[in-house]
Design an enzyme around this catalytic site. Structure first.
Site, PDB file in Angstrom:
ATOM      1  N   ASP A  33       1.162  -0.892   0.156  1.00  0.00           N
ATOM      2  CA  ASP A  33       0.052  -0.326  -0.095  1.00  0.00           C
ATOM      3  C   ASP A  33       0.575   1.852  -0.081  1.00  0.00           C
ATOM      4  O   ASP A  33       2.102   1.132  -0.564  1.00  0.00           O
ATOM      5  CB  ASP A  33      -0.990  -0.180   1.028  1.00  0.00           C
ATOM      6  CG  ASP A  33      -2.082   1.141   0.907  1.00  0.00           C
ATOM      7  OD1 ASP A  33      -2.144   2.057   0.512  1.00  0.00           O
ATOM      8  OD2 ASP A  33      -3.391  -0.023   0.713  1.00  0.00           O
ATOM      9  N   HIS A  63      -4.127   6.069   2.711  1.00  0.00           N
ATOM     10  CA  HIS A  63      -4.688   5.218   2.546  1.00  0.00           C
ATOM     11  C   HIS A  63      -3.578   3.765   3.812  1.00  0.00           C
ATOM     12  O   HIS A  63      -4.622   2.695   4.251  1.00  0.00           O
ATOM     13  CB  HIS A  63      -4.398   4.654   0.735  1.00  0.00           C
ATOM     14  CG  HIS A  63      -4.679   3.520   0.466  1.00  0.00           C
ATOM     15  ND1 HIS A  63      -4.585   2.655   0.591  1.00  0.00           N
ATOM     16  CD2 HIS A  63      -6.459   3.803  -0.569  1.00  0.00           C
ATOM     17  CE1 HIS A  63      -5.730   1.834  -0.369  1.00  0.00           C
ATOM     18  NE2 HIS A  63      -6.954   2.713  -0.511  1.00  0.00           N
ATOM     19  N   SER A 119     -10.828  -0.895  -1.420  1.00  0.00           N
ATOM     20  CA  SER A 119      -9.324  -0.647  -0.397  1.00  0.00           C
ATOM     21  C   SER A 119     -10.014  -1.038   0.886  1.00  0.00           C
ATOM     22  O   SER A 119      -9.270  -1.456   1.567  1.00  0.00           O
ATOM     23  CB  SER A 119      -8.910   0.880  -0.557  1.00  0.00           C
ATOM     24  OG  SER A 119      -8.433   0.854  -1.697  1.00  0.00           O
TER      25      SER A 119
END
Ligand SMILES: *[C@@H]1O[C@H](CO)[C@@H](O)[C@H](O)[C@H]1NC(C)=O
Ligand SMILES: *[C@@H]1O[C@H](CO)[C@@H](O)[C@H](O)[C@H]1NC(C)=O
Ligand SMILES: *[C@@H]1O[C@H](CO)[C@@H](O)[C@H](O)[C@H]1NC(C)=O
Ligand SMILES: *[C@@H]1O[C@H](CO)[C@@H](O)[C@H](O)[C@H]1NC(C)=O
Ligand SMILES: *[C@@H]1O[C@H](CO)[C@@H](O)[C@H](O)[C@H]1NC(C)=O
Length: 738
Positions: free
Chosen positions: A137, A203, A525
């Site tokens: 990620d 994220h 996600s």
């Protein structure tokens, strides 16, 4: 990538593409994939082999400079700068499986675990702290309370990875490894990127804490989603592979991370980004996940945020798991009151309280900076640079389209939801400015108000958090099946919470004007790490299970979802919503070994020679009977049944399956079929008995329709094997193609 940020970046890239010339040196970054890495070959000589292959093609003087990276720990291959012609030449060489350009892939809690029936106090395995989740990620924010390592012992002995320590980054006993991957140069020095595994985006911190964050009480986003934040497996360890940056995730870097993660000894790989390749061996995630599978590692991926159109799916290899995003019973609304006292309820997460004060309002179309490169005469896009600062200062602005820019000096933003815009009805986003996204019909009324009033005013309330009584259903943005390249493999595989998820966030990357340590975001996600954690949970009780067995247990125990709420049915939610608690004890599993995948790939048209290189085994061969299947894929022992058939012909198909007993040694399972009228399904035998654990039994499912009764193009049915304790459910989907 979360839903709204994804849109911002893609819109900006669309807008900018007209302004920049794409003339470039005609060499591109290519990945040369060469299958299995031969055991015992030392790593130095692998690079030498790669250089000598390059010398042959590009000439010896520049070969070393052209080689950007060698994959050698878990599989064989390299990354090089090549022209198209050179790439084609290498593709023809002995030992090369595929050559493909390295593309940029897009990135696609608390309550969410309780909502799916997985409370804080569930039974835990003592092995949980030996489980390592590898997260590919945007990196991690190690100082977050979610990654506190208090009470953790040293890393499990199987761990072979490392931590890229710098003056600004260290690991701990929770984050046991971290490394960054960047094949492209950092060409824009003022981009706010840390050249370390530190997360500047948010994220990666969010997904890692959703999977394996520790318990943090009184977490919230400024009071919203208040409660104890926790990952699904709070005792598990994290290995961080930073493959994604401000400009996306490069295939070359994704593969380098897989090469390391597999050799480092992770148990589960979590990858919340996607690729759309139509070839399993020209797809970095599919290749990485294939080699992970061979070493007993399950890869969990996000289905993509390109829904709700059919076949909008990413990540559909049968050896990985593809996760759709469902809603939880939490939603947010934000009222806007106008000077005429009308109040409209919009969707967003607004943490700021304007205390009902009315502010002057302006239509952004009347406040554009016409010399800005973001100025479009037909529609007002509200970017910092597209607005005339003098006209918007101190005001609430009404934008045709707003993507979440931090508009300095602006009091608030009101915008109608638009199909291409930042908000749809089921997703509330956090914006840096107090914002409410209105329904399109309410937006039209605001245009009228603005036109009919000399001095328009408005106020935006702090959001209200309320129950979403319809949940769970699949979010509109979640990508839909069917599987674009192998129609009879169900994708997505299952669903998990991916809407309004609270998890850790770097204060540095705050989406609000205040720096906050937790954030609420939405996307497939966010769904993916829920399943990565569920897989880790299953593995902590069943450490010897294969990736396919773990995947089977997750799919066959998933809670069925409603086809009435989700018109795309299985193509929206797969087998249903993940149920980790049940998945740890599924009763039966549908196992698949490497040789089965090889047979499947033969049926997909890959030849034996290529498969020998991929597996490193000269014994890999394609059975002769494949040819008689008339191009249809040989059955994988998949825990779901999908039949795609042409509308014009009668349907008659037999599926072959084998189940392995992992429940009670002595057990008897009965087949329960639920099928709509018009679809004939039979299961033979309809009762199967076991006398020991690990025993396997086979059965067939015949699906036939003599005459198409109605105009339906898709039927959903299901088969449940039930021994009174375990219900092992598989969806059966028949869909017709015109
Ligand atoms: C170092 O990390 C801190 C966060 O702890 C961050 O705010 C700072 O900008 C970083 N410095 C550099 C040079 O990356
Ligand atoms: C308008 O945009 C130009 C070009 O980006 C910029 O130089 C100028 O300061 C802007 N004017 C206002 C009033 O915001
Ligand atoms: C508002 O006025 C503009 C012209 O000033 C016009 O183009 C537009 O159609 C009007 N909108 C509405 C909803 O009346
Ligand atoms: C293959 O297709 C041909 C022609 O469509 C048909 O006659 C034959 O029965 C098929 N074979 C199998 C094994 O389905
Ligand atoms: C189901 O099978 C029966 C025979 O067993 C047949 O009469 C009937 O037409 C079939 N239904 C459909 C929809 O094909």
């Amino acid at each position: 990538m979360t839903f709204s940020r994804f849109l911002v970046l893609s819109l900006i890239s669309i807008l900018l593409s007209g302004h920049h010339s794409t003339a470039q040196d005609d060499k591109k970054t290519y990945i040369v994939y060469m299958g299995d890495s031969t055991p015992n070959k030392d790593e130095i000589s692998t690079s030498d082999l790669h250089i000598s292959m390059l010398q042959n093609v590009v000439g010896s003087d520049i070969a070393i400079g052209s080689l950007l990276h060698s994959y050698k720990r878990s599989f064989n291959g390299f990354v090089a700068k090549l022209t198209r012609k050179e790439a084609q030449e290498i593709a023809g060489k002995e030992g090369v499986v595929s050559v493909f350009p390295s593309e940029k892939q897009k990135l696609h809690t608390t309550k969410s675990w309780d909502f799916i029936g997985f409370p804080q106090q569930v039974k835990r395995s003592t092995l949980e702290s030996d489980i390592i989740i590898g997260v590919l990620d945007t990196g991690i924010w190690p100082e977050s309370s979610s990654f506190d390592d208090k009470g953790f012992g040293p890393p499990p002995t199987k761990w072979k990875g490392s931590c890229q320590v710098s003056s600004n980054f260290t690991c701990n006993k929770k984050i046991i490894g971290a490394k960054y991957y960047r094949s492209d140069p950092f060409d824009n020095e003022d981009m706010e990127e840390f050249k370390s595994p530190r997360d500047s985006n948010g994220h990666g911190t969010h997904t890692a804490s959703t999977a394996a964050g520790g318990l943090v009480s009184e977490a919230s986003l400024s009071g919203f989603a208040y409660g104890t934040a926790r990952g699904g497996v709070p005792s598990a360890r994290l290995a961080i592979y930073k493959t994604c940056w401000f400009d996306g995730c490069n295939d070359a870097d994704i593969l380098a991370a897989f090469d390391d993660a597999i050799a480092d000894g992770v148990d589960v790989i979590s990858a919340s980004f996607g690729s759309l390749s139509g070839d399993y061996f020209k797809d970095a995630i599919a290749i990485g996940a294939f080699h992970a599978m061979r070493k007993g590692i399950l890869t969990s991926t996000s289905a993509g945020n390109r829904g709700p159109s059919p076949m909008s799916l990413n990540n559909f290899s049968p050896w990985s798991i593809s996760v759709a995003a469902s809603t939880i019973d939490r939603k947010f609304s934000t009222d806007v009151r106008f000077g005429d006292d009308k109040v409209y309820q919009g969707t967003s997460i607004n943490i700021v309280d304007l205390k009902e004060q009315l502010f002057p309002m302006i239509y952004a179309g009347d406040a554009m900076n016409t010399s800005s490169e973001f100025y479009f005469p037909t529609r007002s896009y509200c970017f910092t640079d597209s607005l005339d600062q003098n006209k918007v200062k101190g005001k609430i602005i009404f934008c045709d389209v707003y993507f979440g820019d931090n508009l300095n000096g602006v009091v608030g933003v009101v915008a109608p939801a638009s199909s291409g815009g930042a908000a749809r009805g089921d997703v509330a986003s956090v914006f840096p400015v107090p914002t409410s996204i209105l329904k399109p019909e309410d937006g039209s009324k605001v245009y009228v108000y603005l036109n009919s009033t000399g001095k328009p005013t408005a106020s935006i309330s702090r959001s209200k958090e309320g129950p979403n009584k319809l949940a769970p259903y699949i979010a509109s943005f979640s990508s839909r099946g069917p599987n674009p390249i192998t129609p009879n493999i169900l994708k997505p595989d299952l669903a998990a919470p991916g809407v309004n998820i609270l998890a850790a966030w770097p204060p540095y990357a705050s989406q609000t004007r205040e720096a906050l340590p937790y954030n609420i975001i939405s996307g497939t996600s966010m769904a993916c790490p829920h399943v990565s954690a569920a897989a880790a949970y299953v593995k902590s009780f069943n450490p010897t299970w294969s990736p396919a067995a773990i995947k089977s247990s997750l799919m066959t125990t998933a809670n069925p979802m409603s086809a009435d709420l989700n018109p795309d049915a299985e193509f929206a939610y797969g087998s249903g919503q993940v149920n980790p608690l049940k998945a740890a004890n599924p009763g039966l599993v549908y196992d698949i070994v490497e040789a089965d995948y090889v047979k499947f790939l033969c049926g997909q048209g890959y030849n034996a020679k290529l498969l020998q290189i991929v597996t490193g085994s000269p014994k890999s061969s394609c059975p002769k009977t494949i040819a008689t299947l008339n191009g249809t894929t040989p059955d994988l022992n998949y825990p779901a049944f999908v039949l795609s058939a042409p509308l014009s012909r009668p349907i008659d198909h037999v599926f072959y399956r084998t189940v392995t007993n992992v429940g009670s040694p002595t057990s008897m399972y009965k087949a329960n079929l639920v099928a709509p009228t018009g679809l004939n399904i039979t299961v033979i035998p309809s009762v199967i008995s076991f006398t020991s654990l690990g025993e396997s039994q086979s059965y067939t499912v015949r699906v036939w329709v003599q005459a198409i009764m109605d105009k339906k193009l898709m039927w959903s049915a299901s088969l449940v094997w039930d021994d009174g304790t375990h219900q092992v459910r598989s969806p059966i989907v028949v869909y017709l193609t015109i």
